[in-house]
Write a protein that holds these residues in place. Structure first.
Motif, PDB file in Angstrom:
ATOM      1  N   ASN A   1      18.461  83.969 -18.937  1.00 55.01           N
ATOM      2  CA  ASN A   1      19.839  84.418 -19.200  1.00 55.01           C
ATOM      3  C   ASN A   1      20.129  84.431 -20.699  1.00 55.01           C
ATOM      4  OD1 ASN A   1      20.024  81.755 -19.732  1.00 55.01           O
ATOM      5  ND2 ASN A   1      21.640  81.281 -18.271  1.00 55.01           N
ATOM      6  N   GLU A   2      19.081  84.361 -21.475  1.00 55.86           N
ATOM      7  CA  GLU A   2      19.143  84.588 -22.923  1.00 55.86           C
ATOM      8  C   GLU A   2      20.039  83.604 -23.660  1.00 55.86           C
ATOM      9  OE1 GLU A   2      19.797  88.933 -23.037  1.00 55.86           O
ATOM     10  OE2 GLU A   2      17.617  89.140 -23.057  1.00 55.86           O
ATOM     11  N   GLY A   3      20.035  82.354 -23.183  1.00 58.34           N
ATOM     12  CA  GLY A   3      20.789  81.316 -23.874  1.00 58.34           C
ATOM     13  C   GLY A   3      20.773  80.020 -23.083  1.00 58.34           C
ATOM     14  N   TYR A   4      21.258  78.967 -23.702  1.00 53.96           N
ATOM     15  CA  TYR A   4      21.390  77.672 -23.012  1.00 53.96           C
ATOM     16  C   TYR A   4      22.661  77.728 -22.161  1.00 53.96           C
ATOM     17  CZ  TYR A   4      17.766  75.714 -26.064  1.00 53.96           C
ATOM     18  OH  TYR A   4      16.585  75.453 -26.715  1.00 53.96           O
ATOM     19  N   GLY A   5      22.554  78.368 -20.995  1.00 51.57           N
ATOM     20  CA  GLY A   5      23.723  78.675 -20.175  1.00 51.57           C
ATOM     21  C   GLY A   5      24.465  77.446 -19.681  1.00 51.57           C
TER      22      GLY A   5
ATOM     23  N   GLY B   1      14.917  77.705 -17.052  1.00 51.06           N
ATOM     24  CA  GLY B   1      15.582  78.747 -17.825  1.00 51.06           C
ATOM     25  C   GLY B   1      14.760  79.107 -19.050  1.00 51.06           C
ATOM     26  N   ASP B   2      15.341  79.990 -19.857  1.00 51.28           N
ATOM     27  CA  ASP B   2      14.657  80.427 -21.075  1.00 51.28           C
ATOM     28  C   ASP B   2      14.625  79.329 -22.138  1.00 51.28           C
ATOM     29  OD1 ASP B   2      17.502  81.569 -20.675  1.00 51.28           O
ATOM     30  OD2 ASP B   2      17.358  81.284 -22.847  1.00 51.28           O
ATOM     31  N   GLY B   3      15.635  78.462 -22.141  1.00 57.72           N
ATOM     32  CA  GLY B   3      15.651  77.390 -23.143  1.00 57.72           C
ATOM     33  C   GLY B   3      14.380  76.566 -23.056  1.00 57.72           C
TER      34      GLY B   3
END
Ligand SMILES: Cc1ncc(C[n+]2csc(CCOP(=O)(O)OP(=O)(O)O)c2C)c(N)n1
Ligand code: SF4
Ligand SMILES: [Mg+2]
Length: 303
Positions: free
Chosen positions: A139-143, A110-112
């Motif tokens: 997904n622009e966050g720690y989903g 992910g992005d994180g």
């Protein structure tokens, strides 16, 4: 729906479906992109994954992929990829594996991890010219842990750790990678599958470090109805907030320019994470600020 896209998962016994059947959210834009990418990469792959939503695809000893899956700590997926690449090279060199059975090494995070925790090991892997493909579903966050903000969270978005709207701005990971002179960098979104397919095919033929940065609409973290995922992905492109582009041979090319850009609020107002920009009163200043950021990006790029 193109049935063949899902055959990698559907052909497996149902015990292999635990990850996709029970743990992932309906309408997950990250999963949509990973399906599309995997359909092109195929089974001759080793996925090296760092903790995040996609980790739930694999429940030991099963994965929905036909190839292999290795799980690493959040900061070290590219280091794991180096180990796998070295092992494959050694097997080929010692003639214990024919070269035609070689596997592609694919990092999936992910992005994180990609924008933050794993950036140091990524930088080192690019420096060593490691032959690997990095897929970041953004997904622009720690989903997976409840959508805390990450270095990919856009300005103004509400997350569980920025309830009044994220005061920072999204890091430009595309340029950070490109500045290191890798083999290839591209942005994609699952809602634009032809653009995505062309880029994965191109990346698959190149040796060296490659990044596919996939914007991943996330109904759970972005707060919208799961059936809107494709529309939101398309709006990200049509408003210009997610430019589709690629870097190779030192040049950046935009692969799908929005002919006439829609106002960025068309994208923002569909998502609960931006609802405070519109209710109870419209935050004109913030909407304009976000629009100005998008306009500034495209200035000079649009003919
Ligand atoms: C070093 C470390 N810190 C925190 C965690 C807990 N953790 C597991 S998944 C996750 C979120 C990862 O975010 P991202 O990489 O964006 O992937 P997503 O969850 O959005 O799919 C976190 C913080 C962890 N596994 N390791
Ligand atoms: S939280 Fe978002 S990224 Fe994670 S599985 Fe759900 S929709 Fe997908
Ligand atoms: Mg994330």
């Amino acid at each position: 729906m193109n049935e063949s896209r899902f055959k990698g998962i559907r052909d497996l016994p149902s015990s292999h479906l635990l990850g996709t059947g029970t743990a992932m959210c309906a309408g997950c834009g990250g999963l949509e992109a990973v399906h599309e990418i995997y359909d092109i990469l195929g089974k001759n792959t080793v996925f090296v994954n760092a903790a995040g939503c996609m980790t739930l695809l694999s429940i030991y000893p099963f994965t929905p992929f036909r190839g292999s899956w290795l799980y690493t700590a959040m900061a070290s997926a590219p280091a794991g990829a180096q180990g796998v690449r070295d092992a494959l090279d050694l097997l080929i060199r010692k003639k214990r594996m024919p070269p035609e059975e070689d596997l592609k090494v694919v990092v999936l995070t992910g992005d994180g991890a990609a924008y933050g925790m794993g950036l140091s090991s990524t930088s080192a892997a690019i420096d060593r010219n490691l032959d690997f493909l990095y897929i970041c579903y953004d997904n622009e966050g720690y989903g997976n842990t409840g959508q805390q903000f990450s270095m990919a969270t856009p300005h103004g978005a509400r997350t569980s750790t920025s309830r009044g709207g994220y005061p920072g701005g999204k890091k430009d990971l595309f340029s950070i990678w490109a500045a290191n002179g890798p083999a290839y960098v591209a942005t994609v979104v699952g809602a634009e599958p032809l653009d995505l397919a062309r880029k994965i095919e191109k990346a698959g033929k190149l040796k060296g470090p490659k990044l596919i940065l996939a914007l991943s609409p996330c109904p759970t973290g972005w707060d919208y109805d799961p059936k809107e995922s494709v529309e939101i992905g398309k709006l990200a492109v049509k408003t210009g907030i997610w430019p589709l582009k690629e870097y190779s041979d030192g040049k950046v090319v935009h692969t799908k320019r929005p002919r006439k850009r829609l106002p960025v609020e068309e994208y923002l107002k569909r998502q609960g994470r931006f609802s405070h920009l519109f209710e109870p009163v419209r935050n004109e200043a913030l909407i304009r600020e976000i629009q100005a950021g998008v306009d500034a990006y495209w200035e000079g790029i649009e003919e």
